[in-house]
Motif scaffolding. Structure first.
Motif, PDB file in Angstrom:
ATOM      1  N   GLN A 277      56.659  54.976 120.353  1.00  0.00           N
ATOM      2  CA  GLN A 277      57.417  56.159 119.897  1.00  0.00           C
ATOM      3  C   GLN A 277      58.273  55.819 118.682  1.00  0.00           C
ATOM      4  O   GLN A 277      58.334  56.588 117.722  1.00  0.00           O
ATOM      5  N   ALA A 280      56.091  55.546 115.708  1.00  0.00           N
ATOM      6  CA  ALA A 280      55.662  56.880 115.260  1.00  0.00           C
ATOM      7  C   ALA A 280      56.749  57.535 114.420  1.00  0.00           C
ATOM      8  O   ALA A 280      56.476  58.127 113.359  1.00  0.00           O
ATOM      9  N   ARG A 285      52.314  57.923 109.804  1.00  0.00           N
ATOM     10  CA  ARG A 285      50.861  57.738 109.674  1.00  0.00           C
ATOM     11  C   ARG A 285      50.483  56.320 109.259  1.00  0.00           C
ATOM     12  O   ARG A 285      49.308  55.963 109.218  1.00  0.00           O
ATOM     13  N   SER A 287      51.404  53.758 111.023  1.00  0.00           N
ATOM     14  CA  SER A 287      51.537  52.933 112.232  1.00  0.00           C
ATOM     15  C   SER A 287      50.167  52.718 112.875  1.00  0.00           C
ATOM     16  O   SER A 287      49.315  53.604 112.857  1.00  0.00           O
ATOM     17  N   GLU A 305      52.166  60.176 120.732  1.00  0.00           N
ATOM     18  CA  GLU A 305      53.109  60.528 119.669  1.00  0.00           C
ATOM     19  C   GLU A 305      52.767  59.831 118.354  1.00  0.00           C
ATOM     20  O   GLU A 305      52.940  60.401 117.272  1.00  0.00           O
ATOM     21  N   MET A 306      52.246  58.606 118.450  1.00  0.00           N
ATOM     22  CA  MET A 306      51.826  57.902 117.238  1.00  0.00           C
ATOM     23  C   MET A 306      50.677  58.648 116.557  1.00  0.00           C
ATOM     24  O   MET A 306      50.666  58.838 115.340  1.00  0.00           O
ATOM     25  N   ARG A 307      49.713  59.098 117.348  1.00  0.00           N
ATOM     26  CA  ARG A 307      48.584  59.845 116.767  1.00  0.00           C
ATOM     27  C   ARG A 307      49.030  61.190 116.205  1.00  0.00           C
ATOM     28  O   ARG A 307      48.534  61.628 115.166  1.00  0.00           O
ATOM     29  N   ALA A 309      51.751  61.727 114.846  1.00  0.00           N
ATOM     30  CA  ALA A 309      52.418  61.428 113.574  1.00  0.00           C
ATOM     31  C   ALA A 309      51.419  60.982 112.505  1.00  0.00           C
ATOM     32  O   ALA A 309      51.808  60.666 111.381  1.00  0.00           O
TER      33      ALA A 309
END
Length: 358
Positions: A277, A280, A285, A287, A305-307, A309
């Motif tokens: 998180q 992210a 983007r 990460s 949440e990373m995806r 972002a």
């Protein structure tokens, strides 16, 4: 209709010290989930008795007379695979190294050795030992197998993926694992070159007492420099920053590392979800997240949440994961860009890190 009660988990204790052996037997006998099936003082005796006793899980001392716990783990995993929990002295460097190599040889986890009923932290250590023995008894272990067949299967491998989107070149990578993690992490990181262009932030669920020894062991195995992360340091490419014991590892908006004592998240501290998180939020983007073998769901929500972002997430495929828990949860929640067998993860990471796309 009432469910029949589950029979208790049968534990074999392998420990050469009579005092510690009696203490472990006392600890195990006091937990209704467990029963002591045998208590032996050497690896040789354990190997003689295992076929007759057929334990569900083994509590393995590492420093034994004659054959040590590492060699015993190797033999058991090749001859009569059984879940093994290593019970180790957390402060002795030599036993720490043997413990980490036992994890690589197929033991599932390492926990701290109890030192007496009156010692500080005894109740917590006793509780951890019983819980780990119970949980690990449920892991379906297999004979330690060579990884070569996966290499041969590369040509026909069809990864599960969503191909319509091209990732940005990442600026930072996070990687997380739990049960079965140390050998999987060693395998991925040892396939990355010394000049790997990203900093790597790493979460491995393990007792706090073992984290420094784990980082040192990994540092001796892989080309990259591995050490425990420190508060407020600036992560640099080609280094692996391991979350220290009982602290969350986060990436701050300023791009520095933060060690956080905030409460456990999903019973975990460090938490992979909190790491992902924070990545992210701070790297968006740029990460890159990787989730390997492990029980439970830690990391899954963080990868979602990373995806969201715009970042990219790799999960270990079920075909190679010791426990397909954390990666499965990430796939189920839609947090994964691609699932790959362990040996294909490092090449994919390297291509992404070098800006060569997928």
């Amino acid at each position: 209709m009432s469910m029949a009660p589950q029979p208790p988990v049968r534990v074999m204790v392998v420990e050469d010290s009579l005092v510690v052996r009696q203490l472990l037997v006392h600890i195990i006998a006091s937990d209704p989930r467990l029963v002591v099936a045998a208590a032996v003082s050497s690896a040789e005796e354990a190997l003689r008795e295992i076929g007759r006793v057929r334990p569900d899980v083994i509590s393995m001392d590492i420093r034994l007379p004659g054959m040590d716990g590492l060699e015993a783990t190797r033999k058991i995993m090749s001859e009569q695979p059984t879940p093994i929990v290593v019970i180790a002295d957390s402060i002795e460097d030599s036993s720490l190294k043997i413990s980490m190599n036992a994890l690589r040889a197929g033991a599932l986890t390492v926990v701290e050795k109890p030192v007496g009923l009156s010692s500080a932290g005894y109740a917590a250590i006793a509780s951890t030992i019983c819980t780990q023995l119970y949980i690990m008894s449920q892991v379906p272990v297999v004979r330690q197998r060579s990884f070569a067949p996966w290499r041969e299967a590369q040509v026909s491998w069809a990864p599960r993926r969503e191909p319509e989107w091209s990732p940005a070149r990442p600026s930072i990578m996070g990687i997380a694992a739990s049960t079965g993690g140390p050998p999987a992490l060693a395998r991925v990181l040892s396939a990355l070159p010394r000049d790997f262009p990203l900093p790597i932030l790493l979460v491995q669920h393990m007792g706090a007492a073992f984290m420094e020894g784990f980082a040192s062991w990994l540092n001796g195995l892989v080309p990259l420099e591995v050490r425990l992360a420190q508060d407020r340091e600036i992560p640099t490419p080609g280094r692996v920053y391991v979350a220290p014991g009982d602290r969350h590892l986060l990436l701050s908006p300023a791009g520095t590392l933060t060690m956080s004592a905030e409460p456990p998240f999903g019973n975990q501290r460090p938490s992979a979800t909190l790491l992902f998180q924070s990545m992210a939020r701070s790297a968006g983007r740029r990460s890159l997240g990787v989730i390997l073998t492990g029980m439970g769901e830690d990391g899954a929500q963080g990868l979602v949440e990373m995806r969201q972002a715009g970042g990219y997430a790799v999960a270990e495929d079920e075909s190679t994961a010791v426990v397909y828990g954390m990666p499965a949860a990430a796939v189920r929640l839609g947090g994964v860009s691609v699932s790959l067998p362990l040996d294909l993860i490092a090449p994919r990471i390297l291509r992404l890190a070098r800006g060569e796309g997928e």
